[in-house]
Design a protein around this motif. Structure first.
Motif, PDB file in Angstrom:
ATOM      1  N   ASN A   2      40.501  38.689  59.788  1.00  0.00           N
ATOM      2  CA  ASN A   2      40.318  38.550  58.361  1.00  0.00           C
ATOM      3  C   ASN A   2      41.692  38.004  58.024  1.00  0.00           C
ATOM      4  N   GLN A   3      41.691  36.574  57.912  1.00  0.00           N
ATOM      5  CA  GLN A   3      42.915  36.239  57.107  1.00  0.00           C
ATOM      6  C   GLN A   3      43.155  36.617  55.798  1.00  0.00           C
ATOM      7  N   ALA A   4      44.235  36.299  55.442  1.00  0.00           N
ATOM      8  CA  ALA A   4      44.750  36.993  53.916  1.00  0.00           C
ATOM      9  C   ALA A   4      43.779  36.478  52.798  1.00  0.00           C
ATOM     10  N   ARG A   5      42.997  36.893  51.992  1.00  0.00           N
ATOM     11  CA  ARG A   5      42.470  36.280  51.091  1.00  0.00           C
ATOM     12  C   ARG A   5      42.882  37.104  49.747  1.00  0.00           C
ATOM     13  N   THR A   6      42.776  36.417  48.677  1.00  0.00           N
ATOM     14  CA  THR A   6      42.974  37.081  47.197  1.00  0.00           C
ATOM     15  C   THR A   6      41.583  37.965  46.960  1.00  0.00           C
ATOM     16  N   PHE A   7      41.729  38.801  46.005  1.00  0.00           N
ATOM     17  CA  PHE A   7      40.674  39.564  45.664  1.00  0.00           C
ATOM     18  C   PHE A   7      39.513  38.926  45.037  1.00  0.00           C
ATOM     19  N   ALA A   8      40.176  37.812  44.044  1.00  0.00           N
ATOM     20  CA  ALA A   8      39.333  37.321  43.487  1.00  0.00           C
ATOM     21  C   ALA A   8      38.399  36.173  44.360  1.00  0.00           C
ATOM     22  N   GLU A   9      38.993  35.568  45.546  1.00  0.00           N
ATOM     23  CA  GLU A   9      38.314  34.845  46.637  1.00  0.00           C
ATOM     24  C   GLU A   9      37.222  35.568  47.255  1.00  0.00           C
ATOM     25  N   VAL A  10      37.471  36.920  47.485  1.00  0.00           N
ATOM     26  CA  VAL A  10      36.642  37.724  48.027  1.00  0.00           C
ATOM     27  C   VAL A  10      35.357  37.784  47.153  1.00  0.00           C
ATOM     28  N   LEU A  11      35.739  38.271  45.834  1.00  0.00           N
ATOM     29  CA  LEU A  11      34.759  38.406  44.862  1.00  0.00           C
ATOM     30  C   LEU A  11      33.732  37.218  44.709  1.00  0.00           C
ATOM     31  N   ALA A  12      34.400  36.247  44.629  1.00  0.00           N
ATOM     32  CA  ALA A  12      33.719  34.781  44.378  1.00  0.00           C
ATOM     33  C   ALA A  12      32.987  34.458  45.637  1.00  0.00           C
ATOM     34  N   GLU A  13      33.075  34.886  47.070  1.00  0.00           N
ATOM     35  CA  GLU A  13      32.202  34.588  48.035  1.00  0.00           C
ATOM     36  C   GLU A  13      30.965  35.471  48.033  1.00  0.00           C
ATOM     37  N   GLU A  14      30.988  36.649  47.242  1.00  0.00           N
ATOM     38  CA  GLU A  14      29.913  37.396  47.155  1.00  0.00           C
ATOM     39  C   GLU A  14      29.137  37.300  45.707  1.00  0.00           C
ATOM     40  N   LYS A  15      29.252  36.219  44.856  1.00  0.00           N
ATOM     41  CA  LYS A  15      28.752  36.039  43.786  1.00  0.00           C
ATOM     42  C   LYS A  15      27.067  36.188  43.941  1.00  0.00           C
ATOM     43  N   GLY A  16      26.343  36.459  43.066  1.00  0.00           N
ATOM     44  CA  GLY A  16      25.069  36.625  43.361  1.00  0.00           C
ATOM     45  C   GLY A  16      24.688  38.165  43.887  1.00  0.00           C
ATOM     46  N   LYS A  17      25.462  38.613  44.265  1.00  0.00           N
ATOM     47  CA  LYS A  17      25.378  40.266  44.554  1.00  0.00           C
ATOM     48  C   LYS A  17      25.937  41.124  43.695  1.00  0.00           C
ATOM     49  N   VAL A  18      25.577  42.313  43.710  1.00  0.00           N
ATOM     50  CA  VAL A  18      26.243  43.515  43.213  1.00  0.00           C
ATOM     51  C   VAL A  18      27.438  43.883  44.059  1.00  0.00           C
ATOM     52  N   ILE A  19      28.656  44.031  43.674  1.00  0.00           N
ATOM     53  CA  ILE A  19      29.475  44.245  44.445  1.00  0.00           C
ATOM     54  C   ILE A  19      30.426  45.568  44.184  1.00  0.00           C
ATOM     55  N   LEU A  20      30.277  46.733  45.479  1.00  0.00           N
ATOM     56  CA  LEU A  20      31.011  47.682  45.306  1.00  0.00           C
ATOM     57  C   LEU A  20      32.170  47.686  46.042  1.00  0.00           C
ATOM     58  N   VAL A  21      33.222  47.936  45.448  1.00  0.00           N
ATOM     59  CA  VAL A  21      34.536  47.871  45.967  1.00  0.00           C
ATOM     60  C   VAL A  21      35.217  49.229  46.145  1.00  0.00           C
ATOM     61  N   ASP A  22      35.303  49.574  47.547  1.00  0.00           N
ATOM     62  CA  ASP A  22      35.863  51.229  47.913  1.00  0.00           C
ATOM     63  C   ASP A  22      37.380  51.149  48.402  1.00  0.00           C
ATOM     64  N   PHE A  23      38.218  51.576  47.673  1.00  0.00           N
ATOM     65  CA  PHE A  23      39.489  51.864  47.927  1.00  0.00           C
ATOM     66  C   PHE A  23      39.556  53.200  48.886  1.00  0.00           C
ATOM     67  N   TRP A  24      40.156  53.157  50.006  1.00  0.00           N
ATOM     68  CA  TRP A  24      40.322  54.128  50.680  1.00  0.00           C
ATOM     69  C   TRP A  24      41.638  54.360  51.526  1.00  0.00           C
ATOM     70  N   ALA A  25      41.836  55.174  52.446  1.00  0.00           N
ATOM     71  CA  ALA A  25      42.896  55.234  53.450  1.00  0.00           C
ATOM     72  C   ALA A  25      42.475  56.107  54.511  1.00  0.00           C
ATOM     73  N   SER A  26      43.265  55.814  55.681  1.00  0.00           N
ATOM     74  CA  SER A  26      42.919  56.817  56.714  1.00  0.00           C
ATOM     75  C   SER A  26      43.084  58.214  56.679  1.00  0.00           C
ATOM     76  N   TRP A  27      43.944  58.430  55.611  1.00  0.00           N
ATOM     77  CA  TRP A  27      44.492  60.036  55.508  1.00  0.00           C
ATOM     78  C   TRP A  27      43.754  60.648  54.492  1.00  0.00           C
ATOM     79  N   CYS A  28      42.940  59.886  53.880  1.00  0.00           N
ATOM     80  CA  CYS A  28      41.974  60.514  52.494  1.00  0.00           C
ATOM     81  C   CYS A  28      40.705  61.093  53.226  1.00  0.00           C
ATOM     82  N   VAL A  29      40.548  62.105  53.194  1.00  0.00           N
ATOM     83  CA  VAL A  29      39.406  63.077  53.858  1.00  0.00           C
ATOM     84  C   VAL A  29      38.117  62.848  52.748  1.00  0.00           C
ATOM     85  N   PRO A  30      38.101  63.069  51.610  1.00  0.00           N
ATOM     86  CA  PRO A  30      37.049  62.787  50.839  1.00  0.00           C
ATOM     87  C   PRO A  30      36.664  61.204  50.777  1.00  0.00           C
TER      88      PRO A  30
END
Length: 134
Positions: A2-30
């Protein structure tokens, strides 16, 4: 890889779909506890209608890589780690102080929910279905 992309670019790639963005981390149990529910959502709704974008706020690359492997998401198209989290636009724009945190965008790329219900809660599925492109 995965080369570096901006958030806007990633969103634009998936236009036409509902998009769920999941913020997480390895140490976050929930966060990690919700991962199977995220997969389930995608299976129920279908990949053509719902895109999942995962953004880890881990500071250590190895920790992120190991956790992504353990959760079975390392091969996913949208599995990212964000650099300099606290100074990132995303952090500032959406005021993400705690995780897990989910953003929901409609098929046109408009923000529907900046603090969406957790994937394990049925409300999220309802929200997604309500905004699916017909």
């Amino acid at each position: 890889g995965n080369q570096a992309r901006t958030f806007a670019e990633v969103l634009a790639e998936e236009k036409g779909k509902v998009i769920l963005v999941d913020f997480w981390a390895s140490w976050c149990v929930p966060c990690r506890r919700e991962m199977p529910a995220v997969q389930e959502l995608q299976e129920k709704v279908g990949r053509n209608s719902l895109a999942i974008i995962r953004i880890s706020i881990d500071k250590k690359l190895e920790a992120w890589e190991r956790a992504a492997k353990m959760e079975g998401i390392e091969q996913e198209e949208h599995n990212y780690i964000i650099a300099n989290w606290e100074s990132s636009d995303l952090y500032q724009r959406y005021q993400i102080k705690t995780i897990p945190r989910y953003l929901l965008f409609d098929a046109k790329g408009n923000l529907l929910e900046e603090d969406a219900p957790r994937p394990s809660e049925t409300e999220l599925l309802d929200l997604i279905r309500r905004h699916m492109p017909s």
